[in-house]
Enzyme design. Structure first.
Site, PDB file in Angstrom:
ATOM      1  N   LYS A  92       0.734  -1.316  -0.015  1.00  8.89           N
ATOM      2  CA  LYS A  92      -0.013  -0.298  -0.052  1.00  8.89           C
ATOM      3  C   LYS A  92       0.886   1.318   0.047  1.00  8.89           C
ATOM      4  CE  LYS A  92      -4.145  -1.993   2.393  1.00  8.89           C
ATOM      5  NZ  LYS A  92      -4.977  -2.111   3.456  1.00  8.89           N
ATOM      6  N   TYR A  96     -12.431  -1.879  -3.743  1.00 11.15           N
ATOM      7  CA  TYR A  96     -12.768  -1.887  -2.547  1.00 11.15           C
ATOM      8  C   TYR A  96     -14.317  -1.918  -2.219  1.00 11.15           C
ATOM      9  CZ  TYR A  96      -8.359  -2.426   0.009  1.00 11.15           C
ATOM     10  OH  TYR A  96      -7.040  -2.610   0.455  1.00 11.15           O
ATOM     11  N   PHE A 155     -15.132   3.979   6.693  1.00  9.02           N
ATOM     12  CA  PHE A 155     -13.784   4.019   6.303  1.00  9.02           C
ATOM     13  C   PHE A 155     -13.484   4.188   4.822  1.00  9.02           C
ATOM     14  CE2 PHE A 155     -13.991  -0.022   7.658  1.00  9.02           C
ATOM     15  CZ  PHE A 155     -13.522  -0.995   6.423  1.00  9.02           C
ATOM     16  N   THR A 191      -5.314  -6.908  11.031  1.00  6.82           N
ATOM     17  CA  THR A 191      -5.611  -5.380  10.217  1.00  6.82           C
ATOM     18  C   THR A 191      -5.115  -4.174  10.926  1.00  6.82           C
ATOM     19  OG1 THR A 191      -7.562  -6.430   9.412  1.00  6.82           O
ATOM     20  CG2 THR A 191      -7.730  -4.052   9.118  1.00  6.82           C
ATOM     21  N   ASN A 218      -2.017   0.323   6.660  1.00  7.20           N
ATOM     22  CA  ASN A 218      -1.505  -0.955   7.339  1.00  7.20           C
ATOM     23  C   ASN A 218      -0.755  -1.606   6.571  1.00  7.20           C
ATOM     24  OD1 ASN A 218      -3.552  -1.574   5.694  1.00  7.20           O
ATOM     25  ND2 ASN A 218      -4.593  -2.672   7.494  1.00  7.20           N
ATOM     26  N   HIS A 244      -2.314  -5.283   1.499  1.00  8.08           N
ATOM     27  CA  HIS A 244      -3.495  -5.894   1.422  1.00  8.08           C
ATOM     28  C   HIS A 244      -3.382  -7.571   0.885  1.00  8.08           C
ATOM     29  CE1 HIS A 244      -7.750  -6.923  -0.162  1.00  8.08           C
ATOM     30  NE2 HIS A 244      -7.153  -7.646  -1.209  1.00  8.08           N
ATOM     31  N   GLU A 286      -9.659 -10.791  -7.543  1.00  3.61           N
ATOM     32  CA  GLU A 286      -8.772  -9.575  -7.187  1.00  3.61           C
ATOM     33  C   GLU A 286      -7.771  -9.888  -8.208  1.00  3.61           C
ATOM     34  OE1 GLU A 286     -10.202  -8.754  -2.596  1.00  3.61           O
ATOM     35  OE2 GLU A 286      -8.086  -9.447  -3.033  1.00  3.61           O
TER      36      GLU A 286
END
Ligand code: CDP
Ligand code: MG
Length: 140
Positions: free
Chosen positions: A11, A51, A59, A93, A114, A117, A128
């Site tokens: 990320k 997402y 969020f 997470t 974080n 993914h 995905e």
């Protein structure tokens, strides 16, 4: 256990801090092979599509902004039980709950930022992977 493939994303918080190599070392040390990998910069709309499952969550907007805030590295990891194994290497997470030695325990900055993914099941892994990669890019 069967050989599986799973979708991983390094990320923006991690690419910004130049952590791609350190995170990839964690995957390889755990026996996961990086069989496809590319660095891309998502638009907010693309992040929103990826997402979509979270679109009702509070969020969601912040998550999409974050995922579009800097480049990401999308990758396919392959190995025995790769989906669960990757989730173990990633850690929980929320980094406050992540086991010592996991990627999120070592590198994550917050529950949102974080660092990684990882797909959570065989069906989501297949969808995905297909979101980011064509069959021609998966050479094994
Ligand atoms: O990534 P993971 O599968 O562990 O968690 P998730 O529940 O599928 O949530 C997807 C992502 O949304 C997380 O990795 C975080 O980046 C973000 N998130 C957040 O910002 N705040 C939360 N309370 C939960 C998740
Ligand atoms: Mg998830």
């Amino acid at each position: 256990m069967a050989t599986e493939r799973t979708l991983s994303i390094i990320k923006p918080d991690a690419t910004r801090r130049n952590l791609t190599g350190k995170i990839n070392a964690k995957f390889e040390e755990a026996g996961l092979r990086i069989i496809a990998q590319k660095r891309i910069h998502l638009t907010k709309a693309q992040a929103g599509k990826f997402y979509e499952v979270h679109k009702e969550r509070p969020f969601y907007d912040e998550l999409c902004e974050f995922m579009a805030s800097a480049p990401v590295v999308v990758q396919v990891l392959e190995g025995e039980g790769a989906i669960v194994k990757n989730r173990e290497v990633m850690g929980a997470t929320n980094p406050a709950d992540a086991a010592p030695g996991t990627i999120r325990a070592e590198f994550a900055q917050s529950v949102g930022e974080n660092s990684v993914h990882g797909s959570d099941a065989p069906e989501t892994a297949a969808a995905e992977i297909a979101f980011y990669f064509s069959g021609l890019e998966l050479v094994g």
